[in-house]
Design a protein around this motif. Structure first.
Motif, PDB file in Angstrom:
ATOM      1  N   LEU A  65       0.822  -1.208   0.000  1.00  0.00           N
ATOM      2  CA  LEU A  65       0.000   0.000   0.000  1.00  0.00           C
ATOM      3  C   LEU A  65       0.856   1.258   0.000  1.00  0.00           C
ATOM      4  O   LEU A  65       0.503   2.255  -0.639  1.00  0.00           O
ATOM      5  CB  LEU A  65      -0.958  -0.026   1.187  1.00  0.00           C
ATOM      6  N   ALA A  66       1.985   1.228   0.698  1.00  0.00           N
ATOM      7  CA  ALA A  66       2.893   2.381   0.687  1.00  0.00           C
ATOM      8  C   ALA A  66       3.409   2.626  -0.730  1.00  0.00           C
ATOM      9  O   ALA A  66       3.481   3.781  -1.189  1.00  0.00           O
ATOM     10  CB  ALA A  66       4.055   2.156   1.656  1.00  0.00           C
ATOM     11  N   HIS A  67       3.747   1.557  -1.434  1.00  0.00           N
ATOM     12  CA  HIS A  67       4.227   1.690  -2.822  1.00  0.00           C
ATOM     13  C   HIS A  67       3.150   2.307  -3.707  1.00  0.00           C
ATOM     14  O   HIS A  67       3.426   3.214  -4.495  1.00  0.00           O
ATOM     15  CB  HIS A  67       4.654   0.322  -3.362  1.00  0.00           C
ATOM     16  N   ARG A  68       1.926   1.830  -3.571  1.00  0.00           N
ATOM     17  CA  ARG A  68       0.817   2.388  -4.368  1.00  0.00           C
ATOM     18  C   ARG A  68       0.595   3.861  -4.037  1.00  0.00           C
ATOM     19  O   ARG A  68       0.390   4.675  -4.947  1.00  0.00           O
ATOM     20  CB  ARG A  68      -0.462   1.591  -4.126  1.00  0.00           C
ATOM     21  N   ALA A  69       0.652   4.206  -2.762  1.00  0.00           N
ATOM     22  CA  ALA A  69       0.442   5.604  -2.363  1.00  0.00           C
ATOM     23  C   ALA A  69       1.559   6.498  -2.893  1.00  0.00           C
ATOM     24  O   ALA A  69       1.303   7.577  -3.439  1.00  0.00           O
ATOM     25  CB  ALA A  69       0.357   5.704  -0.842  1.00  0.00           C
ATOM     26  N   ALA A 129      -4.504   3.140  20.011  1.00  0.00           N
ATOM     27  CA  ALA A 129      -5.088   4.095  19.075  1.00  0.00           C
ATOM     28  C   ALA A 129      -4.287   4.045  17.786  1.00  0.00           C
ATOM     29  O   ALA A 129      -3.061   3.909  17.808  1.00  0.00           O
ATOM     30  CB  ALA A 129      -5.089   5.503  19.656  1.00  0.00           C
ATOM     31  N   ILE A 130      -5.014   4.115  16.684  1.00  0.00           N
ATOM     32  CA  ILE A 130      -4.403   4.094  15.359  1.00  0.00           C
ATOM     33  C   ILE A 130      -4.861   5.350  14.632  1.00  0.00           C
ATOM     34  O   ILE A 130      -6.043   5.728  14.714  1.00  0.00           O
ATOM     35  CB  ILE A 130      -4.843   2.845  14.562  1.00  0.00           C
ATOM     36  N   VAL A 131      -3.929   5.983  13.932  1.00  0.00           N
ATOM     37  CA  VAL A 131      -4.297   7.171  13.173  1.00  0.00           C
ATOM     38  C   VAL A 131      -5.412   6.811  12.186  1.00  0.00           C
ATOM     39  O   VAL A 131      -5.405   5.743  11.574  1.00  0.00           O
ATOM     40  CB  VAL A 131      -3.070   7.763  12.441  1.00  0.00           C
ATOM     41  N   ASN A 132      -6.399   7.685  12.071  1.00  0.00           N
ATOM     42  CA  ASN A 132      -7.495   7.485  11.139  1.00  0.00           C
ATOM     43  C   ASN A 132      -7.020   7.926   9.753  1.00  0.00           C
ATOM     44  O   ASN A 132      -6.822   9.114   9.511  1.00  0.00           O
ATOM     45  CB  ASN A 132      -8.713   8.300  11.569  1.00  0.00           C
ATOM     46  N   PRO A 133      -6.809   6.975   8.824  1.00  0.00           N
ATOM     47  CA  PRO A 133      -6.240   7.344   7.529  1.00  0.00           C
ATOM     48  C   PRO A 133      -7.126   8.297   6.726  1.00  0.00           C
ATOM     49  O   PRO A 133      -6.616   9.151   6.007  1.00  0.00           O
ATOM     50  CB  PRO A 133      -6.054   6.009   6.806  1.00  0.00           C
ATOM     51  N   ARG A 134      -8.438   8.190   6.874  1.00  0.00           N
ATOM     52  CA  ARG A 134      -9.328   9.106   6.139  1.00  0.00           C
ATOM     53  C   ARG A 134      -9.098  10.551   6.579  1.00  0.00           C
ATOM     54  O   ARG A 134      -9.069  11.461   5.752  1.00  0.00           O
ATOM     55  CB  ARG A 134     -10.789   8.731   6.325  1.00  0.00           C
ATOM     56  N   GLU A 135      -8.941  10.758   7.863  1.00  0.00           N
ATOM     57  CA  GLU A 135      -8.691  12.107   8.370  1.00  0.00           C
ATOM     58  C   GLU A 135      -7.299  12.587   7.972  1.00  0.00           C
ATOM     59  O   GLU A 135      -7.115  13.727   7.556  1.00  0.00           O
ATOM     60  CB  GLU A 135      -8.856  12.149   9.896  1.00  0.00           C
ATOM     61  N   GLY A 153      -7.520   7.800  -3.477  1.00  0.00           N
ATOM     62  CA  GLY A 153      -8.773   7.318  -2.901  1.00  0.00           C
ATOM     63  C   GLY A 153      -8.825   5.817  -2.674  1.00  0.00           C
ATOM     64  O   GLY A 153      -9.123   5.364  -1.558  1.00  0.00           O
ATOM     65  N   PRO A 154      -8.535   4.999  -3.694  1.00  0.00           N
ATOM     66  CA  PRO A 154      -8.597   3.545  -3.494  1.00  0.00           C
ATOM     67  C   PRO A 154      -7.592   3.032  -2.460  1.00  0.00           C
ATOM     68  O   PRO A 154      -7.891   2.096  -1.711  1.00  0.00           O
ATOM     69  CB  PRO A 154      -8.281   2.975  -4.885  1.00  0.00           C
ATOM     70  N   VAL A 155      -6.420   3.636  -2.389  1.00  0.00           N
ATOM     71  CA  VAL A 155      -5.417   3.223  -1.402  1.00  0.00           C
ATOM     72  C   VAL A 155      -5.910   3.567  -0.002  1.00  0.00           C
ATOM     73  O   VAL A 155      -5.831   2.754   0.920  1.00  0.00           O
ATOM     74  CB  VAL A 155      -4.044   3.878  -1.680  1.00  0.00           C
ATOM     75  N   VAL A 156      -6.438   4.783   0.155  1.00  0.00           N
ATOM     76  CA  VAL A 156      -6.954   5.211   1.462  1.00  0.00           C
ATOM     77  C   VAL A 156      -8.097   4.299   1.893  1.00  0.00           C
ATOM     78  O   VAL A 156      -8.171   3.898   3.058  1.00  0.00           O
ATOM     79  CB  VAL A 156      -7.381   6.698   1.435  1.00  0.00           C
ATOM     80  N   ASP A 157      -8.973   3.945   0.946  1.00  0.00           N
ATOM     81  CA  ASP A 157     -10.082   3.038   1.279  1.00  0.00           C
ATOM     82  C   ASP A 157      -9.552   1.705   1.814  1.00  0.00           C
ATOM     83  O   ASP A 157     -10.068   1.181   2.801  1.00  0.00           O
ATOM     84  CB  ASP A 157     -10.946   2.769   0.043  1.00  0.00           C
ATOM     85  N   GLU A 158      -8.524   1.174   1.159  1.00  0.00           N
ATOM     86  CA  GLU A 158      -7.979  -0.118   1.574  1.00  0.00           C
ATOM     87  C   GLU A 158      -7.268  -0.027   2.930  1.00  0.00           C
ATOM     88  O   GLU A 158      -7.452  -0.891   3.794  1.00  0.00           O
ATOM     89  CB  GLU A 158      -7.025  -0.646   0.501  1.00  0.00           C
ATOM     90  N   VAL A 159      -6.480   1.022   3.111  1.00  0.00           N
ATOM     91  CA  VAL A 159      -5.799   1.217   4.403  1.00  0.00           C
ATOM     92  C   VAL A 159      -6.836   1.374   5.512  1.00  0.00           C
ATOM     93  O   VAL A 159      -6.712   0.772   6.589  1.00  0.00           O
ATOM     94  CB  VAL A 159      -4.848   2.436   4.355  1.00  0.00           C
ATOM     95  N   ASP A 160      -7.863   2.165   5.253  1.00  0.00           N
ATOM     96  CA  ASP A 160      -8.912   2.396   6.238  1.00  0.00           C
ATOM     97  C   ASP A 160      -9.578   1.076   6.640  1.00  0.00           C
ATOM     98  O   ASP A 160      -9.761   0.803   7.832  1.00  0.00           O
ATOM     99  CB  ASP A 160      -9.941   3.377   5.669  1.00  0.00           C
TER     100      ASP A 160
END
Length: 144
Positions: free
Chosen positions: A79-83, A110-116, A127-134
């Motif tokens: 996911l980091a590579h895609r981002a 607590a985990i950082v909220n990737p959407r925020e 968008g698709p990467v954030v959705d998957e990480v979330d």
């Protein structure tokens, strides 16, 4: 001179801030909470690249006592590579930070909220990467 130890009290912090996915683990010790979140992250393809021990650092650098509190830097290489392929500067927001803190009766994760976090990046290709990480990070916190 060192200040008095103050354990983490959830009533002194924001209840559930939008920037964090949180879970209070009653009767789960600090070390067990770190092991559990590390295993849950691994199940979702994340490794822990960094570990910052706040208690140790504050004592060594400031002579201040602090509850047990670590910041884990979690990374899913795929996911980091895609981002990073979509936006090279997104590395400023990596890795995903996870905290484990000692509480009066157990631990808090607590985990950082990737959407925020990714709201600051104006790149629709992420968008698709954030959705998957979330989805993955929600499964991690829900599994604890």
């Amino acid at each position: 001179s060192s200040s008095a130890f103050v354990p983490f009290r959830k009533e002194t912090t924001m209840a559930n801030p939008s920037y964090a996915l949180t879970k209070h683990l009653k009767s789960v010790g600090f070390d067990a909470a770190i092991a559990a979140v590390t295993e849950s992250l691994k199940a979702e393809g994340f490794g822990v690249l960094t570990e910052i021990d706040i208690q140790k650092t504050f004592k060594a650098k400031l002579d201040v006592d602090h509850r047990r509190y670590v910041i884990l830097g979690a990374c899913n290489p795929t996911l980091a590579h895609r981002a990073l392929s979509a936006d090279e500067l997104v590395g400023l927001l990596l890795p995903c930070n996870v905290i484990v803190a000692e509480e009066d009766e157990g631990s808090m994760v607590a985990i950082v909220n990737p959407r925020e976090m990714f709201k600051v990046v104006e790149n629709v290709d992420l968008g698709p990467v954030v959705d998957e990480v979330d989805a993955k990070l929600h499964r991690v916190i829900d599994s604890l």
